[in-house]
Design a protein around this motif. Structure first.
Motif, PDB file in Angstrom:
ATOM      1  N   UNK A 100      34.661  30.842  45.062  1.00  0.00           N
ATOM      2  CA  UNK A 100      35.935  30.190  45.383  1.00  0.00           C
ATOM      3  C   UNK A 100      37.020  30.663  44.420  1.00  0.00           C
ATOM      4  N   UNK A 101      36.651  30.807  43.142  1.00  0.00           N
ATOM      5  CA  UNK A 101      37.604  31.278  42.139  1.00  0.00           C
ATOM      6  C   UNK A 101      38.068  32.688  42.469  1.00  0.00           C
ATOM      7  N   UNK A 102      37.152  33.540  42.875  1.00  0.00           N
ATOM      8  CA  UNK A 102      37.525  34.905  43.238  1.00  0.00           C
ATOM      9  C   UNK A 102      38.418  34.906  44.471  1.00  0.00           C
ATOM     10  N   UNK A 103      38.100  34.058  45.443  1.00  0.00           N
ATOM     11  CA  UNK A 103      38.949  33.951  46.632  1.00  0.00           C
ATOM     12  C   UNK A 103      40.349  33.490  46.280  1.00  0.00           C
ATOM     13  N   UNK A 153      44.087  24.795  36.379  1.00  0.00           N
ATOM     14  CA  UNK A 153      44.696  23.698  37.133  1.00  0.00           C
ATOM     15  C   UNK A 153      45.090  24.156  38.534  1.00  0.00           C
ATOM     16  N   UNK A 154      45.726  25.315  38.636  1.00  0.00           N
ATOM     17  CA  UNK A 154      46.156  25.828  39.939  1.00  0.00           C
ATOM     18  C   UNK A 154      44.957  26.084  40.852  1.00  0.00           C
ATOM     19  N   UNK A 155      43.917  26.704  40.313  1.00  0.00           N
ATOM     20  CA  UNK A 155      42.708  26.968  41.098  1.00  0.00           C
ATOM     21  C   UNK A 155      42.057  25.673  41.558  1.00  0.00           C
ATOM     22  N   UNK A 156      41.830  24.761  40.620  1.00  0.00           N
ATOM     23  CA  UNK A 156      41.144  23.511  40.965  1.00  0.00           C
ATOM     24  C   UNK A 156      41.962  22.664  41.936  1.00  0.00           C
ATOM     25  N   UNK A 182      43.521  30.595  30.820  1.00  0.00           N
ATOM     26  CA  UNK A 182      44.811  29.906  30.863  1.00  0.00           C
ATOM     27  C   UNK A 182      44.641  28.569  31.588  1.00  0.00           C
ATOM     28  N   UNK A 183      44.990  27.493  30.911  1.00  0.00           N
ATOM     29  CA  UNK A 183      44.858  26.163  31.525  1.00  0.00           C
ATOM     30  C   UNK A 183      45.632  26.059  32.829  1.00  0.00           C
ATOM     31  N   UNK A 184      46.776  26.715  32.905  1.00  0.00           N
ATOM     32  CA  UNK A 184      47.585  26.662  34.135  1.00  0.00           C
ATOM     33  C   UNK A 184      46.830  27.289  35.306  1.00  0.00           C
ATOM     34  N   UNK A 185      46.058  28.335  35.041  1.00  0.00           N
ATOM     35  CA  UNK A 185      45.267  28.966  36.102  1.00  0.00           C
ATOM     36  C   UNK A 185      44.132  28.057  36.540  1.00  0.00           C
ATOM     37  N   UNK A 203      50.262  38.107  41.742  1.00  0.00           N
ATOM     38  CA  UNK A 203      50.634  38.438  40.370  1.00  0.00           C
ATOM     39  C   UNK A 203      49.427  38.515  39.440  1.00  0.00           C
ATOM     40  N   UNK A 204      48.365  37.766  39.711  1.00  0.00           N
ATOM     41  CA  UNK A 204      47.201  37.721  38.825  1.00  0.00           C
ATOM     42  C   UNK A 204      46.102  38.712  39.175  1.00  0.00           C
ATOM     43  N   UNK A 205      45.931  39.001  40.442  1.00  0.00           N
ATOM     44  CA  UNK A 205      44.830  39.881  40.838  1.00  0.00           C
ATOM     45  C   UNK A 205      44.897  41.236  40.140  1.00  0.00           C
ATOM     46  N   UNK A 206      46.053  41.892  40.077  1.00  0.00           N
ATOM     47  CA  UNK A 206      46.092  43.183  39.372  1.00  0.00           C
ATOM     48  C   UNK A 206      45.765  43.055  37.886  1.00  0.00           C
ATOM     49  N   UNK A 207      46.137  41.936  37.288  1.00  0.00           N
ATOM     50  CA  UNK A 207      45.818  41.712  35.874  1.00  0.00           C
ATOM     51  C   UNK A 207      44.307  41.578  35.706  1.00  0.00           C
TER      52      UNK A 207
END
Length: 98
Positions: free
Chosen positions: A18-21, A69-72, A64-67, A28-32
């Motif tokens: 799910x995280x990978x999806x 939070x956004x994912x969850x 990153x906590x923001x990531x 913006x994050x996938x290339x990183x």
């Protein structure tokens, strides 16, 4: 999965996938992530069954906590699940240096 914990490898795989999806949908994050792991876009599907790759997905999001939070929030998961899933995957155990 319940109460913010992962019950076994299957749950951990599910959270990591799910995280990978979610990550794949973040332009913006996938290339990183790809750059940080040295993974080519065409390798993603081939590496889905590799526990060490799934650990790297969770490690990246956990940076990153923001990531987290956004994912969850996007997946309706408790904020503790990514870390719990990471520890449940082979090679994802927390190192103790004492």
């Amino acid at each position: 999965m319940r109460n913010g914990s992962v019950n076994g490898r299957a749950d951990a795989d599910t959270v990591a996938l799910k995280a990978l999806g979610w990550l794949a949908g973040q332009d913006d994050l996938l290339p990183v992530f790809l750059g940080a792991t040295g993974t080519a876009p065409e390798e993603l599907k081939r590496r889905l069954s590799e526990p060490e790759f799934l650990v790297s997905v969770l490690d990246f999001i956990l940076m990153d906590d923001a990531w987290v939070i956004a994912f969850c929030d996007a997946e309706g998961l408790e904020y503790t699940l990514p870390k719990s899933a990471r520890h449940a995957l082979p090679g994802g155990e927390e190192a103790h240096w004492t």
